[in-house]
Design an enzyme around this catalytic site. Sequence first.
Site: not given
Length: 749
Positions: A284-287
């Site tokens: 995933t991207d950050w969060n």
Amino acid sequence: MKHIRNLTLATAICSVLLSCQEKKAESTIGADAAVEARVEQILSQMTLAEKIGQMNQVSAGGDVAIYADALRKGQIGSILNEVDPVKINEYQRICMEESRLGIPLLVARDVIHGYHTVFPIPLGLAATFDPALVEEGARVAALEATAQGIRWTFSPMLDIARDPRWGRIAEGSGEDTFLDARMAEAMVHGYQGREADTTSMAACIKHFVGYGAAEGGRDYNSTFLTERQLRNVYLPPFEAAVKAGAMTLMTSFNDNDGVPSTGNTFVVKDVLRGEWGFDGLVVTDWNSMGEMIAHGFGVDRKDVAEKALEAGVDMDMMTYGFLSHLEELVRSGAVKESAINQAVRNILRVKVLLGLFEHPYVDVTAGDAVQYAPEHLAAAQKSAEESAILLKNDGVLPLNPASVRNILVTGPMADAPHDQLGTWAFDGQKNHTVTPLAALQARFPGKVTYVPGLTYSREKRERFDDVMAAARRADVVLVFLGEEAILSGEAHSLADLNLKGSQSELLAAVKSAGKPVVATVMAGRPLTIERDLPNCGALLYAFHPGTMGGPALANILFGDVNPSGKTPITFLRTVGQAPLYYSHNMTGRPYNNETLLDEIPAEAGQTSLGNTSYYLDYGAYPLFPFGYGLSYTSFSYSGVSLDREVYGKDDVITVSFSLANTGQYEGEEVVQVYVRDLVGSITRPVKELKHFERVALRPGERRSLQVQIPVCSLAFVGLDGIKKVEPGEFQLWVAGDSASGDPLSFKVQ
Ligand code: BGC
């Protein structure tokens, strides 16, 4: 490096041909039966908790002790943002020696356009139209980063971007699908290496998908791309990168047509895994998993963790959603353990292929010598030289080094070592950066006067008396304008793209001193510089050129290097034209040079103003089209011809032409081939880039050239949703930019 370049050219042609073939590789990331057996053997020993631990990625907290316990328990599969090799080794030691199964960590970092040696921003790299050089740069980044223990970079960013307000336009290859795809392949090959060894750094193609189409150019905003647009414009660079062997992929922050990418089963599971057969790791991207709650796409972390896993995500960056909830979701029957096994296989496969089990540690004594190696600096300088675009030249350039006695250097970007590195250059150090001022002072000792005028881009000043006084004494004025690194990049979108602060006023002021004025713009995006052009004799657009920007620009200004960069994105006259890109669809009412508002005398009253697709005040054309850039010499194309008039779908079109250097300087031209499909089952772009290559010519030299365009590369997804070449009439241009040349016609049957 030499043989890498040749190899790349050969494979560039093959990759276009191969991309026409539908056959899927067994493993897109190069795993064989032995790798699979190893993965299964490790997996078979893992508890459910250990499996879920591999799916968790955390950001280093400075002190290794913070995560020591979690590492021992096998609760972390990857760590990002640690660059100290001693600490990296300690993290790995805990995993290898103190965790039950001894599974090494994947150590990740955003190495976006170089590690210590910083190359031009990716948009600048795209301006080189030189995939072989870009591959070389990515290899340098991998050599430096892996020497310090980093084996995974979150690059390349493949987001097509057609709105320069979007700050992250700096991080990609611009507006064009074909150019982006070639750059994607180059970077993947460069990071990962042609042969896997301890200098291989896994590439992460991002952000999947459509993130660059953020509505209004505002970062993180929604996108509304149809499946056909995705398939014809936004997905092909990702597909090309997967075919080039990219080991990992990142889901994006945006929701497209209401579905956040991290929960988008269609793009991840159906297209990426199903159609392309990708067997690498999806992070995933950050969060971005957690942000699906803010999107209103899930009620809580448990809910979004389930949705992300269902979509096909393997690793969670910084939400802790998998770590906290997957076990409970398996126990409740909501999630099958087989889905978790699949994700862990994808993670372990990358770790095995990178050789991390055999080589988890880095030699802390050797790494320093690799950083800023002379050949790395040379590659960075060559990249900066090839990426600078000459947008205007009334003859003032190149300057004659023998005749200058007093050079005035001014402007906020003349000596901004941090800012010329651009966005996402965390590891590039100021003290290794050579600014234009430093380069010019070194080259012309005692002949450079420096009066900054403005100390930063947004500064406002009424008067420039100090600069004017110096300008009157100078024989040439070099003005370095633009925007600091902080004004582009993630979350840094802008609504106004004119030069900020009093920069335009500074340029206008020095112009009035009557001396030759050369403007150089360093920026993360194509700024709207129309109003500044009349105030300089020449304008060089350098984007953010990186560590060696200074010497590269000095070489261009003083004629050691002939500029050859081309715009990888359309330059707008005013921000209100965005998005404006060369490959727009054919409209029913194409602009026909109708009258503009300011061409009508006030006394004419209410006059009819035409009825085509344009702005009454700005027309329909950009300031500079895609693919545009001047040279100190001139090139002339002639004798463009095709080998046939009619082609079959499996044929290859051979385009022949002759290119001559008709000027006084040795130079390189970026030859471009564009095609228009005249009639389709859906409306088609007015032009699409299908080929480009650099050709070096001496003054007076003429060369006969041939370019091969496989007919299958004209395929697109039409009304029936199937990608194919539709028979009919086409036009083809060979030119030095997207707005020049005369079309030839051919047919496909
Ligand atoms: C960015 C990614 C980046 C990640 C890790 C995110 O905010 O969107 O491109 O790789 O952070 O630093």
